[in-house]
Motif scaffolding. Structure first.
Motif, PDB file in Angstrom:
ATOM      1  N   VAL A 121     -57.457  61.990   3.513  1.00  0.00           N
ATOM      2  CA  VAL A 121     -57.706  60.843   2.627  1.00  0.00           C
ATOM      3  C   VAL A 121     -56.445  60.487   1.852  1.00  0.00           C
TER       4      VAL A 121
ATOM      5  N   ALA B 250     -54.481  56.906   2.025  1.00  0.00           N
ATOM      6  CA  ALA B 250     -54.306  56.142   0.781  1.00  0.00           C
ATOM      7  C   ALA B 250     -52.823  55.953   0.453  1.00  0.00           C
TER       8      ALA B 250
ATOM      9  N   LYS C 232     -59.936  67.483   4.547  1.00  0.00           N
ATOM     10  CA  LYS C 232     -60.423  66.124   4.276  1.00  0.00           C
ATOM     11  C   LYS C 232     -59.596  65.484   3.160  1.00  0.00           C
TER      12      LYS C 232
ATOM     13  N   VAL D  43     -59.698  54.058  -2.241  1.00  0.00           N
ATOM     14  CA  VAL D  43     -59.727  54.863  -1.015  1.00  0.00           C
ATOM     15  C   VAL D  43     -60.094  56.305  -1.345  1.00  0.00           C
ATOM     16  N   VAL D  44     -59.417  56.882  -2.326  1.00  0.00           N
ATOM     17  CA  VAL D  44     -59.667  58.272  -2.703  1.00  0.00           C
ATOM     18  C   VAL D  44     -61.060  58.416  -3.314  1.00  0.00           C
ATOM     19  N   TRP D  45     -61.408  57.521  -4.218  1.00  0.00           N
ATOM     20  CA  TRP D  45     -62.701  57.614  -4.905  1.00  0.00           C
ATOM     21  C   TRP D  45     -63.864  57.550  -3.925  1.00  0.00           C
ATOM     22  N   PHE D  46     -63.889  56.512  -3.108  1.00  0.00           N
ATOM     23  CA  PHE D  46     -65.032  56.332  -2.214  1.00  0.00           C
ATOM     24  C   PHE D  46     -65.059  57.356  -1.086  1.00  0.00           C
ATOM     25  N   SER D  47     -63.917  57.919  -0.723  1.00  0.00           N
ATOM     26  CA  SER D  47     -63.880  58.918   0.342  1.00  0.00           C
ATOM     27  C   SER D  47     -64.235  60.317  -0.144  1.00  0.00           C
ATOM     28  N   LEU D  48     -63.920  60.611  -1.404  1.00  0.00           N
ATOM     29  CA  LEU D  48     -64.094  61.984  -1.891  1.00  0.00           C
ATOM     30  C   LEU D  48     -65.145  62.155  -2.981  1.00  0.00           C
ATOM     31  N   LYS D  49     -65.725  61.074  -3.477  1.00  0.00           N
ATOM     32  CA  LYS D  49     -66.642  61.202  -4.612  1.00  0.00           C
ATOM     33  C   LYS D  49     -67.846  62.092  -4.300  1.00  0.00           C
ATOM     34  N   ASN D  50     -68.282  62.133  -3.048  1.00  0.00           N
ATOM     35  CA  ASN D  50     -69.428  62.989  -2.693  1.00  0.00           C
ATOM     36  C   ASN D  50     -69.054  64.463  -2.627  1.00  0.00           C
ATOM     37  N   ASP D  51     -67.765  64.770  -2.595  1.00  0.00           N
ATOM     38  CA  ASP D  51     -67.300  66.150  -2.571  1.00  0.00           C
ATOM     39  C   ASP D  51     -67.003  66.694  -3.969  1.00  0.00           C
TER      40      ASP D  51
END
Length: 179
Positions: free
Chosen positions: A80, A84, A76, A135-143
């Motif tokens: 991402v 980005a 993932k 792009v990176v923040w909103f795609s990976l913040k939950n991980d």
């Protein structure tokens, strides 16, 4: 106010500061070409090494997010980072083409050949942060583990600083020209 409320406020302020710096620097940036032409002295152009630069950047940033920010989903992360980075690598070429030509006068190929596409610099870095960070923040913040949010933010910025410097050095080593 709770501690988590203060952290959210700090995150929002950081995002606002990043956006403000980019918008301000973009709005105040003025280019003057004084009716002169750029001439490449090298046979290699920056866009000639772009595939190698993209590969290096994808690997470096993926490794940074997996090992420094401790994100446990490398596939993932790579996807991402690829999205980005492709957006951020295209942005300077498109903005430069539109800014120089108004998007009407020259073909894109002509602009690539005759414009000083040393795209890697402070404007490029700010564009990279503006494009990649959301792009990176909103795609990976939950991980990202809850108490590693600051580390993740610093990793995004740090990885982009390092890869931008490497890209700038590589670009200037192989492509050069004069007005």
């Amino acid at each position: 106010m709770s501690i988590s409320g203060k952290k959210n406020g700090m995150k929002n302020k950081l995002l606002y500061i990043i956006v403000f710096v980019f918008v301000t620097s973009s709005a105040l940036c003025i280019h003057a070409y004084a009716n002169s032409s750029w001439r490449w002295l090298s046979e290699t152009r920056p866009y000639d090494i772009l595939p190698f630069i993209i590969a290096l950047t994808l690997i470096a940033e993926t490794l940074a997010y997996v090992f420094v920010a401790k994100i446990k989903r490398p596939v993932k992360v790579f996807a991402v980072v690829a999205i980005a980075n492709h957006l951020s690598f295209l942005a300077p070429y498109i903005f430069g083409y539109i800014g120089y030509t108004g998007g009407l006068t020259y073909t894109f190929d002509f602009a690539l050949e005759h414009l000083p596409y040393y795209t890697i610099g402070i404007e490029y870095f700010l564009t990279t942060i503006l494009v990649e960070f959301p792009v990176v923040w909103f795609s990976l913040k939950n991980d990202v583990h809850e108490n590693k949010t600051v580390r993740f933010i610093l990793t995004i910025i740090g990885a982009n600083v390092v890869t931008t410097l490497i890209c700038a050095a590589a670009e200037r080593a192989v492509a050069y020209g004069v007005w």
